[in-house]
Design a protein around this motif. Structure first.
Motif, mmCIF file in Angstrom:
data_model
loop_
_atom_site.group_PDB
_atom_site.id
_atom_site.type_symbol
_atom_site.label_atom_id
_atom_site.label_comp_id
_atom_site.label_asym_id
_atom_site.label_seq_id
_atom_site.Cartn_x
_atom_site.Cartn_y
_atom_site.Cartn_z
ATOM 1 N N LEU A 1 7.848 11.562 5.420
ATOM 2 C CA LEU A 1 9.040 12.288 5.855
ATOM 3 C C LEU A 1 10.013 11.358 6.571
ATOM 4 O O LEU A 1 11.223 11.403 6.325
ATOM 5 C CB LEU A 1 8.652 13.451 6.767
ATOM 6 N N ARG A 2 9.503 10.490 7.436
ATOM 7 C CA ARG A 2 10.371 9.544 8.135
ATOM 8 C C ARG A 2 11.027 8.582 7.147
ATOM 9 O O ARG A 2 12.203 8.248 7.284
ATOM 10 C CB ARG A 2 9.581 8.752 9.172
ATOM 11 N N ASN A 3 10.280 8.153 6.142
ATOM 12 C CA ASN A 3 10.828 7.270 5.119
ATOM 13 C C ASN A 3 11.951 7.971 4.345
ATOM 14 O O ASN A 3 12.992 7.368 4.053
ATOM 15 C CB ASN A 3 9.720 6.825 4.167
ATOM 16 N N LEU A 4 11.772 9.250 4.026
ATOM 17 C CA LEU A 4 12.814 10.013 3.349
ATOM 18 C C LEU A 4 14.050 10.180 4.234
ATOM 19 O O LEU A 4 15.181 10.093 3.761
ATOM 20 C CB LEU A 4 12.284 11.378 2.927
ATOM 21 N N GLN A 5 13.834 10.395 5.531
ATOM 22 C CA GLN A 5 14.959 10.509 6.454
ATOM 23 C C GLN A 5 15.708 9.180 6.564
ATOM 24 O O GLN A 5 16.942 9.163 6.626
ATOM 25 C CB GLN A 5 14.482 10.971 7.826
ATOM 26 N N ASN A 6 14.973 8.080 6.576
ATOM 27 C CA ASN A 6 15.608 6.761 6.613
ATOM 28 C C ASN A 6 16.430 6.515 5.350
ATOM 29 O O ASN A 6 17.541 5.979 5.417
ATOM 30 C CB ASN A 6 14.569 5.658 6.768
ATOM 31 N N LYS B 1 0.827 -1.195 0.000
ATOM 32 C CA LYS B 1 0.000 0.000 0.000
ATOM 33 C C LYS B 1 0.867 1.254 0.000
ATOM 34 O O LYS B 1 1.894 1.309 0.660
ATOM 35 C CB LYS B 1 -0.874 -0.024 1.260
ATOM 36 N N LYS B 2 0.426 2.262 -0.768
ATOM 37 C CA LYS B 2 1.178 3.512 -0.833
ATOM 38 C C LYS B 2 0.966 4.305 0.463
ATOM 39 O O LYS B 2 -0.142 4.416 0.970
ATOM 40 C CB LYS B 2 0.715 4.334 -2.033
ATOM 41 N N ILE B 3 2.056 4.885 0.990
ATOM 42 C CA ILE B 3 1.994 5.668 2.231
ATOM 43 C C ILE B 3 1.446 7.049 1.904
ATOM 44 O O ILE B 3 1.956 7.745 1.030
ATOM 45 C CB ILE B 3 3.387 5.784 2.864
ATOM 46 N N THR B 4 0.386 7.439 2.634
ATOM 47 C CA THR B 4 -0.209 8.753 2.391
ATOM 48 C C THR B 4 -0.009 9.704 3.572
ATOM 49 O O THR B 4 -0.165 10.909 3.405
ATOM 50 C CB THR B 4 -1.721 8.618 2.120
ATOM 51 N N ASP B 5 0.334 9.184 4.718
ATOM 52 C CA ASP B 5 0.563 10.032 5.888
ATOM 53 C C ASP B 5 1.880 10.799 5.698
ATOM 54 O O ASP B 5 2.932 10.204 5.475
ATOM 55 C CB ASP B 5 0.628 9.160 7.146
ATOM 56 N N GLU B 6 1.816 12.130 5.799
ATOM 57 C CA GLU B 6 3.003 12.960 5.542
ATOM 58 C C GLU B 6 4.116 12.700 6.544
ATOM 59 O O GLU B 6 5.294 12.760 6.192
ATOM 60 C CB GLU B 6 2.618 14.438 5.564
#
Length: 145
Positions: free
Chosen positions: A11-16, A2-7
């Motif tokens: 953001l946490r995924n981008l930081q990871n 499933k695509k993540i829609t919670d901002e």
């Protein structure tokens, strides 16, 4: 999946992802440093990991350029900036070419070749930034209408 829609999660995924990139780059630098100390610079430059390091560095630089152009506070005249920076690049390339030409055991063709390569290598990011600024200027004009 499933695509993540919670901002917050995006953001946490981008930081990871950024942390993983930093760890990966550190690992590549350690491998290249080991290769440098054990076998010398020739072996380090022949290592395929060097190519991966250079390509990832170039991609990261281009991606950060697009963000920095969007983050500029003052809208600059793209054509004026492009001409000014191109003249600076040309001056530096001519200077380096001349300095290489006057060194012992080098020829005019070597200096010219290095000067042209240097000019092209700096001109490509300059053109990229010019295009990003022109796109930003066009987008701002469209918003005002």
């Amino acid at each position: 999946m499933k695509k993540i829609t919670d901002e917050r999660l995006v953001l946490r995924n981008l930081q990871n992802t950024r942390i993983v990139y930093i760890v990966q780059t550190f690992g590549i630098l350690c491998i290249l440093g080991y290769e440098l100390f054990i076998n010398g610079i020739e072996a380090m430059l022949d290592n395929p990991v060097w190519l991966v390091f250079m390509i990832s560095g170039i991609v990261a630089a281009y991606l950060s350029m697009s963000i920095s152009v969007e983050h500029e506070n003052k809208i600059r005249n793209p054509k004026k900036s492009f001409i000014f920076s191109t003249l600076i690049i040309l001056s530096i390339s001519v200077l380096v070419s001349y300095l290489i030409t006057i060194t012992p055991n080098s020829e005019l063709s070597q200096g010219t070749l290095i000067g042209v390569i240097l000019f092209i290598c700096f001109l490509i990011p300059n053109v990229y930034i010019y295009r990003l600024r022109m796109k930003q200027l066009i987008d701002l004009d469209d918003l005002e209408e």
